[in-house]
Design a protein around this motif. Structure first.
Motif, PDB file in Angstrom:
ATOM      1  N   VAL A  65       0.839  -1.202   0.000  1.00 42.29           N
ATOM      2  CA  VAL A  65       0.000   0.000   0.000  1.00 42.29           C
ATOM      3  C   VAL A  65       0.874   1.253   0.000  1.00 42.29           C
ATOM      4  CG1 VAL A  65      -1.718   1.305   1.318  1.00 42.29           C
ATOM      5  CG2 VAL A  65      -1.918  -1.181   1.124  1.00 42.29           C
ATOM      6  N   VAL A  66       1.946   1.233   0.798  1.00 40.33           N
ATOM      7  CA  VAL A  66       2.868   2.372   0.848  1.00 40.33           C
ATOM      8  C   VAL A  66       3.473   2.628  -0.528  1.00 40.33           C
ATOM      9  CG1 VAL A  66       5.104   3.170   1.726  1.00 40.33           C
ATOM     10  CG2 VAL A  66       3.432   2.199   3.300  1.00 40.33           C
ATOM     11  N   PHE A  67       3.968   1.574  -1.171  1.00 39.46           N
ATOM     12  CA  PHE A  67       4.625   1.735  -2.474  1.00 39.46           C
ATOM     13  C   PHE A  67       3.647   2.194  -3.560  1.00 39.46           C
ATOM     14  CE2 PHE A  67       7.959  -1.603  -1.138  1.00 39.46           C
ATOM     15  CZ  PHE A  67       8.710  -0.610  -0.521  1.00 39.46           C
ATOM     16  N   TYR A  68       2.373   1.832  -3.398  1.00 35.94           N
ATOM     17  CA  TYR A  68       1.380   2.240  -4.389  1.00 35.94           C
ATOM     18  C   TYR A  68       1.002   3.716  -4.226  1.00 35.94           C
ATOM     19  CZ  TYR A  68      -2.880   2.362  -7.190  1.00 35.94           C
ATOM     20  OH  TYR A  68      -3.837   2.689  -8.129  1.00 35.94           O
ATOM     21  N   TYR A  69       0.755   4.125  -2.988  1.00 35.47           N
ATOM     22  CA  TYR A  69       0.288   5.492  -2.740  1.00 35.47           C
ATOM     23  C   TYR A  69       1.399   6.490  -2.428  1.00 35.47           C
ATOM     24  CZ  TYR A  69      -4.612   3.986  -2.571  1.00 35.47           C
ATOM     25  OH  TYR A  69      -5.860   3.501  -2.892  1.00 35.47           O
ATOM     26  N   ASP A  70       2.503   6.006  -1.857  1.00 34.11           N
ATOM     27  CA  ASP A  70       3.525   6.945  -1.383  1.00 34.11           C
ATOM     28  C   ASP A  70       4.929   6.361  -1.486  1.00 34.11           C
ATOM     29  OD1 ASP A  70       4.708   9.163  -0.192  1.00 34.11           O
ATOM     30  OD2 ASP A  70       4.344   8.428   1.847  1.00 34.11           O
ATOM     31  N   PRO A  71       5.404   6.085  -2.694  1.00 32.41           N
ATOM     32  CA  PRO A  71       6.729   5.471  -2.840  1.00 32.41           C
ATOM     33  C   PRO A  71       7.874   6.352  -2.349  1.00 32.41           C
ATOM     34  CG  PRO A  71       5.863   6.168  -4.969  1.00 32.41           C
ATOM     35  CD  PRO A  71       4.743   6.293  -3.992  1.00 32.41           C
ATOM     36  N   THR A  72       7.655   7.661  -2.281  1.00 33.76           N
ATOM     37  CA  THR A  72       8.720   8.559  -1.818  1.00 33.76           C
ATOM     38  C   THR A  72       8.651   8.809  -0.316  1.00 33.76           C
ATOM     39  OG1 THR A  72       7.375  10.511  -2.303  1.00 33.76           O
ATOM     40  CG2 THR A  72       8.851   9.724  -4.043  1.00 33.76           C
ATOM     41  N   LEU A  73       7.633   8.251   0.346  1.00 37.83           N
ATOM     42  CA  LEU A  73       7.475   8.335   1.817  1.00 37.83           C
ATOM     43  C   LEU A  73       7.319   9.774   2.305  1.00 37.83           C
ATOM     44  CD1 LEU A  73      10.310   5.821   2.871  1.00 37.83           C
ATOM     45  CD2 LEU A  73       7.956   5.312   2.161  1.00 37.83           C
ATOM     46  N   GLU A  74       6.640  10.612   1.527  1.00 37.16           N
ATOM     47  CA  GLU A  74       6.527  12.012   1.943  1.00 37.16           C
ATOM     48  C   GLU A  74       5.180  12.637   1.606  1.00 37.16           C
ATOM     49  OE1 GLU A  74       9.639  14.092  -0.036  1.00 37.16           O
ATOM     50  OE2 GLU A  74       9.016  13.478  -2.051  1.00 37.16           O
ATOM     51  N   HIS A  75       4.185  11.813   1.243  1.00 41.99           N
ATOM     52  CA  HIS A  75       2.894  12.363   0.849  1.00 41.99           C
ATOM     53  C   HIS A  75       1.760  11.823   1.717  1.00 41.99           C
ATOM     54  CE1 HIS A  75       5.180  12.766  -3.069  1.00 41.99           C
ATOM     55  NE2 HIS A  75       4.829  14.002  -2.779  1.00 41.99           N
ATOM     56  N   THR A  76       0.682  12.567   1.736  1.00 47.04           N
ATOM     57  CA  THR A  76      -0.534  12.124   2.421  1.00 47.04           C
ATOM     58  C   THR A  76      -1.191  11.017   1.607  1.00 47.04           C
ATOM     59  OG1 THR A  76      -0.898  14.334   3.357  1.00 47.04           O
ATOM     60  CG2 THR A  76      -2.796  12.857   3.254  1.00 47.04           C
ATOM     61  N   THR A  77      -1.694  10.006   2.290  1.00 46.46           N
ATOM     62  CA  THR A  77      -2.365   8.890   1.621  1.00 46.46           C
ATOM     63  C   THR A  77      -3.818   8.844   2.100  1.00 46.46           C
ATOM     64  OG1 THR A  77      -1.642   7.329   3.337  1.00 46.46           O
ATOM     65  CG2 THR A  77      -0.226   7.581   1.416  1.00 46.46           C
ATOM     66  N   PRO A  78      -4.692   8.086   1.427  1.00 49.56           N
ATOM     67  CA  PRO A  78      -6.097   8.005   1.853  1.00 49.56           C
ATOM     68  C   PRO A  78      -6.235   7.599   3.321  1.00 49.56           C
ATOM     69  CG  PRO A  78      -5.824   7.003  -0.296  1.00 49.56           C
ATOM     70  CD  PRO A  78      -4.442   7.323   0.195  1.00 49.56           C
ATOM     71  N   ARG A  79      -7.273   8.095   3.988  1.00 42.27           N
ATOM     72  CA  ARG A  79      -7.447   7.865   5.416  1.00 42.27           C
ATOM     73  C   ARG A  79      -7.443   6.381   5.787  1.00 42.27           C
ATOM     74  NH1 ARG A  79      -9.706  11.845   8.835  1.00 42.27           N
ATOM     75  NH2 ARG A  79      -8.733  13.785   8.146  1.00 42.27           N
ATOM     76  N   TRP A  80      -8.066   5.567   4.925  1.00 39.94           N
ATOM     77  CA  TRP A  80      -8.197   4.157   5.272  1.00 39.94           C
ATOM     78  C   TRP A  80      -6.847   3.462   5.369  1.00 39.94           C
ATOM     79  CZ3 TRP A  80      -6.148   0.423   2.145  1.00 39.94           C
ATOM     80  CH2 TRP A  80      -5.894   0.762   0.820  1.00 39.94           C
TER      81      TRP A  80
END
Length: 399
Positions: A65-80
């Motif tokens: 899930v992290v790699f799909y939504y936030d691969p750079t580890l610095e963005h907001t992702t969906p609440r769920w």
């Protein structure tokens, strides 16, 4: 194969006896009851190592899930996603707590199970940090490296403690219990209030008298720093104290004189030096080549995690087979080698700086992965062959 287990040490596997001390109030009053009930869902034909391995897949799911939504580890992702991370980490802790109970109920407790469990936990220390970094939007920066250092340092020290005391200690505040529960709570808070809660400005400090900013902002993220730093210090101090107590107890250490006991304690401290040397070389590498962390943070992070996991595995193996402490760990010399190679290729041979950094870091990841894979493969082969057991299934005796 005999690379990591000398032939004359294999017989010591049959002397194995699991010893632990659990001082965690949360574990005793809440989690053990939960684990002892949850373990009943696993059929008796299932091998305990399968439970351990399955627990790791919850972390893999979090990472996916992290790699799909936030691969750079610095963005907001969906609440769920934050609730998903909390659930995955809780299930990892649950499966990790159940594997030992299942081993006892199936009569499968043994050295391979302990090595398997510790090896997976060692790998998870780094994988879990990547999820944590995404939640707190650390990116591939210094905070990510500090977070990883805190987790692997705690794990290395705990394993060093077990090697010398022959006992697995869970202190009143331990990473596998309270530490994980606090991280789960932070994930849930993030899911409820949103990641913006951690950037909420609490106060401004005037540090101009120290030559720093006149408006140094402290936001809500100070919470995990205030929890993490004292807990790291507490766990390291507790591990050191437990080693001292062990060697100063003649009935346990078999050392009768004070001089022998103090000499053993001083000798034990040498086991912390490889870790200190390794991280000092990592810091030197990043200072000399500052482009590594922001651009090649992923291979660097995984390489560090695999190196520490390999070192921890070597310590556990030495503990199980009664070998001398493994001071020399080949992957720990990787940063020094990378420094030398980068300097040689860029300054002497004039190769492109960015190409060299990329190649050196990805090759470093490949080397640490290969060495760790070789170690795991040999351990499984040697132990299962000698003890006549299977790894992922229960071998029943022939009648």
């Amino acid at each position: 194969m005999g690379v990591f287990i000398p032939a004359n040490k294999l017989a010591n596997l049959k002397l194995y006896k699991y010893q632990s001390e659990d001082h965690s109030v949360v574990s005793k009053l809440i989690l053990k009851s939960w684990w002892n009930n949850f373990v009943k869902i696993f059929p008796l034909w299932m091998a305990p190592n399968v439970i351990t391995l399955t627990g790791l897949f919850f972390i893999f799911a979090n990472l996916a899930v992290v790699f799909y939504y936030d691969p750079t580890l610095e963005h907001t992702t969906p609440r769920w996603t934050y609730f998903f991370y909390a659930f995955g980490l809780f299930m990892y802790q649950t499966f990790d707590g159940c594997d030992g109970a299942h081993a006892r109920r199936t009569g499968q407790s043994g050295p391979l199970g302990e090595l398997f469990d510790h090896s997976i936990d060692a790998v998870n220390t780094t994988l879990g940090v990547m999820v944590f970094a995404s939640v707190f939007q650390m990116g591939h920066g210094i905070m990510l490296l500090i977070a990883q250092f805190a987790t692997v340092c705690n794990f290395y020290t705990s394993t060093w403690e077990e090697y010398h005391t022959h006992t697995l200690f869970l202190s009143h505040f331990s990473g596998p219990v309270e530490g994980i529960l606090i991280v789960i709570a932070l994930y849930l808070i993030t899911g409820i209030f949103g990641p913006g809660i951690w950037t909420y400005n609490l106060l401004n400090l005037d540090l101009s008298s120290l030559g720093l900013s006149s408006s140094f902002k402290i936001d809500a993220s100070i919470v995990y720093v205030m929890i993490g730093v004292p807990s790291l210090y507490f766990n390291i101090a507790t591990a050191v104290e437990n080693v001292k107590k062990y060697y100063r107890n003649p009935s346990r250490s078999k050392l009768s004189t004070v001089a022998e006991q103090e000499a053993a304690i001083q000798e034990s401290y040498k086991g912390l030096l490889p870790f200190a040397f390794y991280y000092a070389s990592v810091v030197l590498y990043l200072n000399l080549y500052p482009g590594v962390l922001p651009t090649y943070g992923f291979p660097l992070l995984i390489s560090i995690g695999l190196t520490v996991a390999f070192s921890v595995g070597r310590m556990i193996l030495a503990h199980l087979t009664l070998q001398d402490f493994p001071y020399i760990q080949a992957p720990m010399f990787l940063p020094v080698s990378q420094i030398s190679i980068c300097w040689l290729l860029t300054n002497v041979y004039g190769f492109d700086y960015d190409i060299v950094l990329g190649a050196v870091n990805w090759i470093g990841l490949g080397l640490t992965l290969g060495i760790h894979a070789m170690f795991v493969t040999e351990m499984i082969y040697e132990i299962t062959t000698y003890l006549d057991i299977y790894t992922l299934s229960i071998k029943h005796k022939k009648h």
